[in-house]
Scaffold this motif. Structure first.
Motif: not given
Lengths: 371, 197, 280
Positions: A44-45, A40-42
């Motif tokens: 932009d979550g 997710l962080p990859a």
């Protein structure tokens, strides 16, 4: 590509546009959290590990209200904790997806073994009358595509959608074909396009699904778990209470044909039918093929949608059958539904296993041969 | 029906690398050999010491039932696993055991190699026993190509341990060669048909 | 137009949802006034503000204000707020809870929200009782007090909400009362401005359910009790424990700079993206 069911669920969610996940570690669903935490962080979550499943459910509702597609994943004990806020998502009509990777219960049960014991809980777990959509997955490919479907239904009907997976599906590593981003059908919630003063957040539309504004978009409105009027404010007026409750049911009921999904195998000329779902459907599929190989006119219906129960699809089939077999990893939850709609038309037999192991094709086949 | 279906069960205790061995074998078949494959696993709550089992089903066709019904090959890394699963083995199936831990063979038709001891001697690390066993398993069955197996091992092992793992694989393949030679000598046939494929 | 009328017109859903549910003399109305004055001073747009509330008398506050408002389940307001804030960090999220709401059923969420240090403002209205359900003892009901579930006196010890928040890691912790209204305005404004998790414990009164039963008089008497018992923190620090017996400190109790969750998460995103490109 080889993926575990749990990993495929993550890929499906991300393909569907999920950008927020809140969860709490629990076997056998933990891999979903683990993969979400770096996937997710990859994109932009946001991933967050909450203090418990109550909090996870609260957080995904909050995120969805702020305009982000959101999901949580758990197993039986955590699913029990989620029921409170799940009801909030139902009454406040907040789209979100809840994955329950079923394991043996009740209570802590058998954490590492398979079960299908939460079928009724998924339907009726939260208190009060409410409609709900529950889908089941049986292969790793399903884990991807049904997760996409779950998000689409959640957005389309402004409702929580539950995915019932099980330990076997979640942990089976299997070949999967991931479609390119453009090839996946994605449905987003309808947003209001009228001036804020005209926006009626819980308006009764013909589809039964009002447009949904995100917090911060200029439509300042009230969201509550109390029964509310069309403007979202608490009410006890009988006509308004009835209006809301009826619409909540109507928005699902009038779209049965869109929501209810099954997969069929050799049903055209079948005289005996197996109705199965989840990992058991794989055993049933093999047993059906082996039965055909031996000249038995067997067919099978795999339930993809468990709730609302696909009565409209199953009912006409029952009239043409000699008997129906419902194998499941519980003492008989879906078989009750089959019996309910059958109303004595044909013979309904059950095959239940509650020892933490998957029903084998051989077990189903030997029953089919006796029918 | 799907005649190409081949079922392998790898069993032992937690910490022996049973599940990772199953994953490597599945990836060799699915990713590098392009076959259909299902890998499942079962395990107890313990991270170390509990019973552990991984199954790999390989087929040329899509796989319906994902678990092993009657394994064509059983690899048992402990006595307990051997005793528990021997009765599931398909008639004529292959039993492979780690003779470091399995002292009582339930049948004479078994391939018994001291994988753990070999790991200790050849790599200095007992935990390499699973890779040695995989080398032997693949060399004997030919269920995946050796090149695919090596590629799958290399993509899964921690950085810096590649050489050690390669050494372990070679040890396993070498041991398999000894077995097939010996089997031919004494006229054992049960695995030859598979090795020829 | 008088200043107060302007604020009412600007911030309250005056044409929709009044009269409110609170008893005459309730502290919640005073808090509501302080809150809209504080928000007005921050010059934030109404669309940027989200008010999240829990269940209980204080939970109804969200109905009356013209922001994005979210009236959640009992004890869970902070969990919903966490989702809102993380999904859209530009929103200014203010959470209103009661004492039972925040520290009994929501106690776990409260300490973890403080520890996590998201940029949220948490207002806990502490009236020492479950008012809406009819006067049962709460985690802040003093030892010996009477409630409908402690007819012979409460045998449990009370939480200090502000100290709990400080120990759990909140960036800012304040305590005010509904008697000291200008201080309350100031504390709320500071809490909204603070980057990180900020808690304002608002000592209030429930004369209907608590005061009446414990012979503390009417609403006015209870406000005077707040006046008598509250000591400014600056002065309280110079007083001995004996002198502070039966009194409590008000003001900004803790103000410190700690890593804020959303800032930290930005780093996680960068690292995750880097790791992904390396994997490819």
């Amino acid at each position: 590509m080889l993926l575990q069911g749990n990993e495929a669920i993550v890929e499906g969610a991300i393909a569907a546009g999920c950008r927020f996940f809140a969860g709490y570690p629990i076997t056998p669903a933990t891999e979903i959290s683990e993969v979400m935490s770096y996937r997710l962080p990859a994109v932009d979550g946001t991933f967050i590990q909450m203090e418990d499943e109550i909090a996870s459910m609260g957080a995904i509702i909050g995120a969805s209200l702020a305009g982000t597609k959101s999901m949580t994943a758990t197993s039986g004990p955590g699913f029990s904790l989620m029921q409170e806020n799940l009801g909030f998502a139902c009454i406040a009509e907040v789209p979100c997806v809840i994955v329950n990777v079923m394991r043996g219960g009740p209570s802590t049960g058998i954490p590492t073994q398979v079960s299908q014991g939460d079928v009724m809980q998924a339907r009726w777990g939260t208190h009060g009358d409410h409609p709900i959509i529950v889908l089941s997955v049986s292969t790793t490919q399903d884990c991807f595509s049904i997760t996409v479907k779950a998000f689409n239904l959640a957005e389309k009907y402004r409702t929580p959608v539950i995915i019932l997976a099980d330990e076997v599906v979640a942990h089976t590593r299997e070949k999967i074909f991931l479609p390119h981003p453009g090839e996946v059908e994605i449905i987003d919630r309808i947003r209001p396009n009228m001036p804020p003063d005209w926006y009626i957040p819980y308006e009764d539309t013909s589809r039964g699904v009002p447009p949904m504004a995100a917090f911060g978009e200029g439509y300042r409105y009230h969201v509550t778990g109390l029964v509310h009027d069309s403007r979202g404010f608490p009410t006890q007026r009988p006509d308004e209470v009835k209006g809301l409750m009826s619409r909540l049911f109507r928005k699902i009921n009038q779209h049965f044909f869109d929501i209810q999904m099954v997969e069929e195998e050799a049903t055209e000329d079948a005289e005996i039918l197996t109705v199965a779902y989840g990992s058991v459907a794989r055993s049933a599929r093999r047993a059906t093929r082996e039965a055909r190989h031996r000249g038995i006119k067997a067919g099978m219906v795999q339930l993809v949608t468990l709730w609302p129960f696909p009565r409209q699809i199953l009912e006409p089939k029952l009239r043409k059958l000699r008997a129906v077999l419902v194998p499941e990893l519980n003492v008989g939850q879906i078989s009750r539904e089959v019996k309910r709609i059958n109303q004595g038309v044909t013979r309904v037999e059950t095959l239940n296993r509650i020892d933490g192991n998957l029903i084998t094709p051989a077990e189903i086949l030997s029953r089919l041969m006796k029918m | 029906m799907d005649n190409s279906r081949y079922e392998i069960r790898i069993s032992g205790s937690g910490g022996q690398g049973i599940i990772i061995a199953g994953i490597i074998l599945a990836e060799a078949a699915g990713i590098y050999d392009g076959k259909y494959v299902c890998q499942t696993q079962s395990y107890g709550p313990e991270a170390r010491g509990g019973s552990s089992k991984a199954e790999v089903v390989v087929s040329d066709d899509p796989i319906d039932y994902p678990k092993a019904m009657k394994p064509d090959l059983l690899l048992a890394m402990t006595q307990k696993a051997c005793d528990a699963y021997i009765f599931d083995l398909k008639p004529g199936g292959i039993l492979m055991v780690d003779s470091t831990h399995v002292k009582q063979l339930p049948t004479t038709r078994a391939i018994a190699l001291p994988f753990t001891q070999m790991a200790r001697e050849r790599t200095g690390k007992e935990m390499m026993a699973n890779i040695i066993a995989l080398g032997t398993l693949v060399a004997i069955t030919g269920i995946v190509s050796l090149r695919s197996l090596e590629a799958a091992v290399m993509s899964r092992v921690p950085k810096g341990t590649e050489e050690l793992n390669k050494k372990a694989l070679e040890a396993g393949i070498e041991a398999a060669k000894g077995i097939t030679d010996k089997a031919q000598e004494i006229g054992m046939e049960f695995y030859e048909s598979i090795a020829d494929e | 137009m008088a200043e107060v009328t302007k604020l009412i017109h600007k911030y309250l859903r005056h044409d929709k949802k009044f009269p409110h549910v609170w008893c005459p003399g309730c502290g919640n109305g005073i808090l509501l006034g302080a809150l809209i004055r504080a928000i007005d001073r921050t010059h934030l747009e109404k669309d940027e503000i989200v008010i999240v509330s829990g269940i209980g008398c204080s939970g109804r506050l969200s109905v009356y204000v013209d922001f994005n408002t979210l009236h959640t389940t009992h004890g869970r307001a902070l969990t919903f707020a966490t989702g809102v804030k993380l999904a859209n960090p530009k929103l200014q999220v203010i959470v209103i809870m009661g004492d039972g709401d925040a520290t009994a059923i929501g106690g776990n969420h409260f300490i973890h929200a403080a520890r996590r240090n998201l940029n949220l403002t948490a207002i806990v209205v502490n009236n020492s009782i479950y008012g809406m359900t009819g006067g049962q003892y709460s985690p802040t009901t003093p030892y010996g007090s009477l409630a409908t579930t402690s007819l012979h006196g409460n045998i449990e010890q009370a939480f200090s909400i502000a100290e709990l928040a400080a120990m759990a890691g909140a960036s800012m912790v304040s305590r005010g009362t509904v008697y000291h209204t200008s201080l309350l305005d100031e504390l709320l404004e500071k809490a909204i401005h603070k980057r990180g998790f900020s808690v304002v414990e608002v000592i209030s009164h429930c004369h209907t359910q608590y005061g009446r039963r414990n012979k503390m008089g009417n609403a006015a008497d209870m406000l005077l009790w707040q006046k008598k018992s509250a000591v400014r923190i600056e002065k309280a620090r110079t007083m001995s424990d004996e002198e502070m017996q039966d009194k409590f400190s008000i003001g900004v109790l803790v103000d410190r700079e700690l890593p804020v969750y959303t800032q930290e998460y930005r780093k996680v995103r960068e690292m995750a993206k880097k790791a992904m490109t390396q994997m490819r």
